[in-house]
Design a protein around this motif. Structure first.
Motif, PDB file in Angstrom:
ATOM      1  N   ARG A 137      55.459 -27.037 -46.734  1.00  0.00           N
ATOM      2  CA  ARG A 137      56.473 -27.349 -45.722  1.00  0.00           C
ATOM      3  C   ARG A 137      57.776 -26.611 -46.033  1.00  0.00           C
ATOM      4  NH1 ARG A 137      58.305 -33.389 -45.167  1.00  0.00           N
ATOM      5  NH2 ARG A 137      59.188 -32.723 -47.137  1.00  0.00           N
ATOM      6  N   GLN A 141      59.603 -23.841 -43.798  1.00  0.00           N
ATOM      7  CA  GLN A 141      60.982 -24.037 -43.335  1.00  0.00           C
ATOM      8  C   GLN A 141      61.872 -22.855 -43.710  1.00  0.00           C
ATOM      9  OE1 GLN A 141      61.984 -27.854 -44.961  1.00  0.00           O
ATOM     10  NE2 GLN A 141      61.121 -28.964 -43.224  1.00  0.00           N
ATOM     11  N   VAL A 175      48.377 -29.293 -43.908  1.00  0.00           N
ATOM     12  CA  VAL A 175      49.690 -29.074 -43.295  1.00  0.00           C
ATOM     13  C   VAL A 175      49.766 -29.617 -41.869  1.00  0.00           C
ATOM     14  CG1 VAL A 175      50.142 -27.031 -44.711  1.00  0.00           C
ATOM     15  CG2 VAL A 175      49.155 -26.740 -42.423  1.00  0.00           C
TER      16      VAL A 175
END
Ligand code: GLU
Length: 385
Positions: A137, A141, A175
């Motif tokens: 993650r 990002q 994910v």
């Protein structure tokens, strides 16, 4: 339903952004010729396509094989290594080279990438699973494209993903991806082997993977890779049950991903099943490695799949495997189909004694108080019928 008539194929509605896509490319697409030399044009096109997608707002993860193949080419080996130590050594040589090539190409396009090497055990232990999720993650990002492979150099045989088709499906589940693309050396699946069968029809849409059960797919992988159609279909099963739309399409034309994402009916597309309610349930379904099997009567199957109930000892008809308490097990219905997975409150010897009995009898049979349920519904993931 399986759709083989192109006229009936409806364009995919592009999912709302930012959507996450996982792309898996195999050794046979990344290399060319008998000596396993890199297929630079294909890799360049893949890197361009993925960078373009990332820069247009998608979150992109690449699962790339090739460590063993590239390692063989680098060392001048004529065939894939057979011993574990040799495979691991060769993968260590190839993985570095592979990353060098990817990083050079991604950097040319101003796209940062990262190497992520996973072993099967990373997904079994809950804390490591959650940690891997957080790392992905964070990378996404940051606008980075993680390039994933199995950590071939340290993985041990019994605890391997074994092939990157399975690895990519597990990553897509981890994910919570929207799409999984399995790039391969054919344009799509056929109803029979098109090389030997004139009636073979291309398959465009598969609503449920089980509908392919009768399909005769070759099971051999390429000279350097390990997968084949069987592992791709299994990967599609894992990913679609985790709520990920999955596409098998040709690796020679990575730019086709853009067309598929904008709705063109290329490749074979597998519809996503409803996504399990939370990430923990996806871990139970796909991260944990089942250590046994429980066979259920039809009443128990109904109770867990339609009534949202926990599994009780009364509905269990047979037990297989030597599992401990808190291990994951697979649950099968009377027709032999897997209907759910879950974490058991009893080990196999306890369950042998209490199977078929009512919960009130358990304390008396075992001589001590046990859990009321064999699998609590919070620890149960039912596959949608
Ligand atoms: N991890 C292996 C490699 O990089 C490939 C596994 C597979 O072929 O699926 O060579």
């Amino acid at each position: 339903m399986i759709t083989t008539d192109l006229a009936n194929v409806q364009a995919a509605t592009p999912v709302s952004e930012p959507s996450t896509i996982v792309v898996k490319i195999g050794t046979s697409s990344l290399t060319q010729g008998a000596l396993g030399k890199l297929a630079l044009a294909t890799i360049a096109s893949l890197v361009e396509t993925l960078s373009h997608l990332q820069q247009s707002g998608y979150r992109v993860i690449l699962v790339s094989s090739g460590a063993v193949g590239v390692g063989c080419a680098r060392l001048g080996l004529k065939e894939r290594p057979r011993t574990m130590a040799m495979k691991q050594a060769v993968a260590a040589v190839g993985q570095g080279r592979l990353m060098r090539v990817y990083d050079d190409m991604f950097t040319t396009l101003g796209q940062p990438m990262a190497q992520v090497l996973l072993t099967r055990t990373d997904l079994v232990q809950r804390s490591r699973y959650v940690n891997s999720y957080r790392t992905f993650r964070q990378l996404l990002q940051l606008g980075v494209i993680p390039v994933v492979n199995e950590n071939d150099t340290v993985a041990v045989e019994e605890l391997k993903f074994g092939d990157n088709d399975t690895l990519s499906a597990q990553v897509a589940s981890l994910v919570g991806a929207d799409w999984l693309f399995l790039l391969t050396d054919v344009q799509q699946l056929y109803s029979a082997d098109p090389r030997y069968n004139d009636d073979a029809e291309p398959i465009y849409i598969v609503d449920k993977v089980e509908q392919l059960a009768d399909l005769q797919v070759g099971d051999r992988g390429s000279q350097w890779g390990t997968g084949g159609m069987v592992t791709k279909i299994e990967a599609a099963r894992i990913a679609t049950t985790a709520g990920v739309r999955t596409v098998i399409t040709e690796g020679k034309h990575p730019e086709n991903l853009l067309k598929i994402l904008s709705g063109e009916a290329l490749g074979t597309q597998f519809s996503a099943q409803p996504r399990p309610a939370n990430a923990r349930k996806r871990w139970i379904a796909h991260g944990l490695m089942p250590a046994g099997k429980l066979y259920l009567d039809s009443g128990a199957v109904r109770a867990i799949s339609q009534g949202g109930k926990s599994l009780l000892a009364a509905g269990i008809t047979e037990i297989e495997g030597e599992f401990e308490r808190q291990d994951a097990v697979q649950l099968y219905g009377p027709n032999g189909q897997e209907v759910a997975r879950g974490i058991v409150n009893y080990d196999h010897t306890e369950l042998q004694k209490i199977q078929g009995h009512r919960s009130e009898e358990i304390a008396h049979i075992l001589g001590y108080d046990g859990a009321e349920t064999v699998i609590h519904r919070d620890n149960l993931v039912v596959h949608m019928a």
